[in-house]
Write a protein that holds these residues in place. Sequence first.
Motif, short mmCIF file in Angstrom:
data_model
loop_
_atom_site.label_atom_id
_atom_site.label_comp_id
_atom_site.label_asym_id
_atom_site.label_seq_id
_atom_site.Cartn_x
_atom_site.Cartn_y
_atom_site.Cartn_z
N ASP A 39 37.38 47.62 47.16
CA ASP A 39 37.73 46.75 48.40
C ASP A 39 38.48 45.65 48.08
O ASP A 39 38.82 45.37 47.01
N GLY A 40 38.34 44.81 49.01
CA GLY A 40 39.06 43.44 48.78
C GLY A 40 40.50 43.55 48.50
O GLY A 40 41.26 44.09 48.96
N TYR B 191 39.80 43.38 39.91
CA TYR B 191 40.50 42.29 40.36
C TYR B 191 41.58 41.69 39.41
O TYR B 191 42.72 41.55 39.93
N ASP C 238 36.49 42.13 44.18
CA ASP C 238 36.44 43.44 44.64
C ASP C 238 35.03 43.96 44.08
O ASP C 238 34.58 43.68 42.96
N GLU D 129 38.50 34.00 47.78
CA GLU D 129 37.83 35.40 48.26
C GLU D 129 36.91 35.93 47.19
O GLU D 129 37.31 35.56 45.79
#
Length: 427
Positions: free
Chosen positions: A101-102, A297, A97, A94
Amino acid sequence: MGETSEQAGGTDRADRVHEAEQDGEKLHAAGPDGEDVHAAGPDGEKTAQAARRRRLAAWWASERVMVRAPMDRPMGERLAALAADAGSVYDVDEQPDLYGDGIVAELERRVAALLGFPAAVFFPTGTMAQQVALRCWAGRTGNSTVALHPLAHPEVHEAGALSVVSGLRTVHPTKEPRLPTAGEIQDLAEPFGTLMLELPLRDAGFVLPSWDELVAAVDAARERDAVVHVDGARLWECTPHFERPLAEIAGLADSVYVSFYKSLNGLSGAVLAGPPELVEEARVWRHRYGGQVFQQYPAALTALLGLERELPKLPSYVAHARVVATALAEGFAASAVPWFRVHPEPPHTHQFQVWLPYAPDVLNEAAVRQAEETKTALFRVWSAPAAGIRGLSFTEVTVAEPGLEWTAEEVRAAVEEFVTRVLEAHS
């Protein structure tokens, strides 16, 4: 190391030192009577750094320890471990962030669920999280006074930020080295909008009230028309003492802050959990306080790893801390030291204090010599108490996964070896 930047801007170095010591780390060396040698200028700074390097080398080379603090590990090793493990808790394919977010939002959701709250917001530091929480509650209650213990984190380790930055004032229901009782909260002479409870109260020895005492204290605050905020930096390890799940403990409060680096071995970061309207307001204040970080992250990944790997182990650490504390007391009782204290006994969490009637430099030298000569690190850093009582020192003992390997007999033997070196240095 731990998140020593978790102090408000302008925090005194000694405060940052003390906060870092929650993992046994200490960034300064003590002089003959426990004073900070940094006061001596550049030469003192060099001496302190040399002492720190010696301690780290001794701890890292030791084959037997109570805890392997993440801050002891070289950066490259930590980065490699994170790269190897991250995929077990989050899809690393993915995108990272952006502004929360994320993966950061996923961490917020997981912690909110664990604590039984409908919403949560990630902060880069716990200091910021609590500043914002208490500020928001002051606005909602219309009362800017916070009732808390004088040994609570905002009073001791944040350079007066509650008043200087947030415009709040504090009152103290008690000065006793324990959480305030319901009676003390009821008898407080002036109104307050928020009661803040630090669970456990670290600077009093990681102490907790009983479950009934905690419920009564919360009820007393409600009777005073106050909200309750919990400083739960170390709430994760409180479940064995209260014999309740996290959500039930947290559910007593209106909001809770938890840390990711103190018990879960995260890089940094904290979460504030509470009702949705408080959390949304906290997001606004997070931006105003400078906490709207572009990407976080790595911290979020280590937090998720801590929830996955360390959180389930904490009850076993707490149980074995009681074995270790008893064995330490037995070892000192059988030794030639004139006085000692293990506090609290038994420990309320997997962390507790040990007190001895010697200056910090004597005990620190004995501790590092024991680690160097026997490859056994029983204690890490000894400090003088805040009151500056000469010839008296304490250390904080943390029992984590490596500590589970110690038998009571091995603890008692290590105490004997340590005391031998103390008496040699003290003679």
